[in-house]
Design an enzyme around this catalytic site. Structure first.
Site, short mmCIF file in Angstrom:
data_model
loop_
_atom_site.label_atom_id
_atom_site.label_comp_id
_atom_site.label_asym_id
_atom_site.label_seq_id
_atom_site.Cartn_x
_atom_site.Cartn_y
_atom_site.Cartn_z
N GLU A 1 0.87 -1.20 0.00
CA GLU A 1 0.00 0.00 0.00
C GLU A 1 0.90 1.24 0.00
O GLU A 1 1.96 1.23 0.63
CB GLU A 1 -0.83 -0.03 1.30
CG GLU A 1 -1.67 1.20 1.56
CD GLU A 1 -2.29 1.19 2.98
OE1 GLU A 1 -1.58 0.84 3.96
OE2 GLU A 1 -3.47 1.55 3.09
N ASN B 1 -7.03 6.30 -1.48
CA ASN B 1 -5.95 5.34 -1.25
C ASN B 1 -6.21 4.20 -2.25
O ASN B 1 -7.17 3.44 -2.09
CB ASN B 1 -6.01 4.87 0.21
CG ASN B 1 -4.79 4.06 0.59
OD1 ASN B 1 -4.07 3.56 -0.27
ND2 ASN B 1 -4.57 3.91 1.89
N LYS C 1 -9.53 2.16 -1.65
CA LYS C 1 -9.73 1.61 -0.30
C LYS C 1 -11.05 2.07 0.32
O LYS C 1 -11.33 3.28 0.39
CB LYS C 1 -8.56 2.04 0.58
CG LYS C 1 -8.53 1.47 1.98
CD LYS C 1 -7.21 1.84 2.64
CE LYS C 1 -7.06 1.32 4.04
NZ LYS C 1 -5.72 1.66 4.61
N GLU D 1 -5.84 8.54 8.10
CA GLU D 1 -6.37 8.33 6.73
C GLU D 1 -7.73 9.00 6.55
O GLU D 1 -8.07 9.44 5.46
CB GLU D 1 -6.45 6.83 6.42
CG GLU D 1 -5.10 6.24 6.12
CD GLU D 1 -5.18 4.80 5.71
OE1 GLU D 1 -5.74 4.50 4.65
OE2 GLU D 1 -4.67 3.95 6.46
N CYS E 1 -4.82 -2.87 3.05
CA CYS E 1 -4.52 -2.80 4.48
C CYS E 1 -5.72 -3.06 5.40
O CYS E 1 -6.11 -4.19 5.58
CB CYS E 1 -3.86 -1.47 4.82
SG CYS E 1 -2.99 -1.56 6.40
N ASN F 1 0.38 -1.19 5.41
CA ASN F 1 1.34 -0.46 6.26
C ASN F 1 0.76 -0.54 7.66
O ASN F 1 -0.22 0.15 7.96
CB ASN F 1 1.39 1.02 5.90
CG ASN F 1 2.17 1.33 4.63
OD1 ASN F 1 3.34 1.67 4.66
ND2 ASN F 1 1.49 1.20 3.51
N1 CDV Z 1 -2.89 1.44 6.77
C1 CDV Z 1 -3.84 0.83 7.52
O1 CDV Z 1 -4.96 0.61 7.07
N2 CDV Z 1 -3.50 0.53 8.79
C2 CDV Z 1 -4.41 -0.05 9.74
C3 CDV Z 1 -4.05 0.34 11.16
C4 CDV Z 1 -4.13 1.81 11.38
C5 CDV Z 1 -4.99 -0.33 12.14
C6 CDV Z 1 -4.45 -1.56 9.66
O2 CDV Z 1 -5.57 -2.11 9.70
O3 CDV Z 1 -3.42 -2.22 9.61
#
Ligand code: CDV
Length: 317
Positions: free
Chosen positions: A47, A110, A127, A146, A172, A197
């Site tokens: 990501e 995103n 996203k 975000e 993510c 991430n």
């Molecule tokens: N980049 C993300 O989506 N990170 C989230 C954290 C913030 C909980 C994740 O679900 O890994």
């Protein structure tokens, strides 16, 4: 005959705020070439793979984040990645921050794209599940804003016919939500690609104390959510991290390739740039879908009961 896709999960080590996109692309090209040496057809990058994970920091004006965004793809900086991948005949998934213009408004998403082995974009995903906060966190524990910078994705969870199968994308936080996989599985997805991430350590405010959450849970939940998504939907899942100490935050690695059985078949060992490889037989999704997870036969949504808002709150006896 098996429908094999040889997949490379291209984990990236940290990208610092001062690092340029050209530097990130050079590292990705090195991983692509390694993948070519292994005979990969498809490489999955993380990501927001072109820059540091900028949403960990709060900027007064959210539009300051536009410097991290791309208005088109490929850009001059990413063109060498597209060109090298096409020369090698390798497709790829790439996560990046997108600045789009819709109905006269500029919106940030995103985003992830899927590029085929000829260098053409064949799919796009934005996203849906945006974590974190939009406003400053008075406790200071939040490492994700975000919600401040991005608009939730407006493309749904589409799937794409490519690489001889049905491919889907997520990003993510999406991996923690069962709907992500199920919506794609109902459209026949055979491989879900997902960049992430995620901090290796999480802090929480308890009253006026800041406490560290048990760190083993971070990696456990990372793999648990993707393995469950793979198993319960009988699909391949390719989860690829940005890892290591980036802009002062320790990011977890743990990039992995997960079979439709829910088993991890390849796992990163480092917190740096690292390629993991597995032969993914897309026909392996059939077993689960013909036994435990026959959606058309066993999935009986008419018997699930009404959702709480329709039923009303059950009064105490
Ligand atoms: N980049 C993300 O989506 N990170 C989230 C954290 C913030 C909980 C994740 O679900 O890994």
């Amino acid at each position: 005959m098996a429908r094999l896709v040889r997949v490379g999960g291209a984990q990236l080590g940290p990208i610092q705020p001062e690092d340029t996109r050209a530097q990130a692309v050079d590292r990705m090209i090195a991983l692509l070439r390694q993948a070519a040496g292994h005979g990969c057809n498809l490489v999955v990058f993380p990501e927001l793979a072109l820059t540091t994970f900028f949403p960990r920091r709060i900027m007064q004006d959210p539009d300051e984040a536009n410097v991290y965004c791309e208005t088109t793809m490929p850009t001059p900086e990413t063109k060498p990645l597209f060109d090298e991948a096409a020369r090698l005949g390798i497709g790829f998934y790439l996560g990046y921050a997108e600045l789009a213009e819709e109905a006269g408004r500029k919106l940030r998403y995103n985003t992830a794209i899927l590029v085929n082995g000829e260098g053409q974009i064949v799919g796009k995903y934005r996203k849906v599940h945006l974590p974190g906060r939009a406003e400053p966190d008075p406790t200071g524990v939040t490492k994700n804003y975000e919600q401040r910078y991005f608009t939730p994705g407006n493309l749904g969870f589409p799937v794409f016919k490519a690489f001889g199968g049905v491919m889907g994308m997520a990003l993510c936080n999406d991996r923690r939500w069962p709907e992500t996989y199920r919506v794609m599985a109902l459209q026949g997805v055979e491989m879900v690609m997902l960049g992430y991430n995620t901090g290796a350590v999480r802090w929480a405010a308890e009253g006026n104390r800041i406490v560290q959450m048990p760190s083993h849970l971070e990696m456990f939940h990372n793999h648990l959510s993707m393995q469950a998504g793979a198993y319960q939907n009988s699909t391949w899942v390719i989860g690829v991290a940005k890892a290591g100490c980036e802009d002062g935050e320790e990011l977890m690695g743990g990039s992995c390739i997960i079979a439709p059985s829910g088993e991890i078949v390849a796992l990163a060992r480092t917190l740096g740039d690292e390629l993991i490889v597995a032969d993914c037989d897309l026909d392996a999704v059939k077993w689960g879908r013909e036994t435990y997870f026959r959606f058309d036969v066993n999935r009986r949504i008419e018997h699930y009961g009404l959702i709480a808002s329709q039923r009303g709150v059950i009064p105490p006896e």
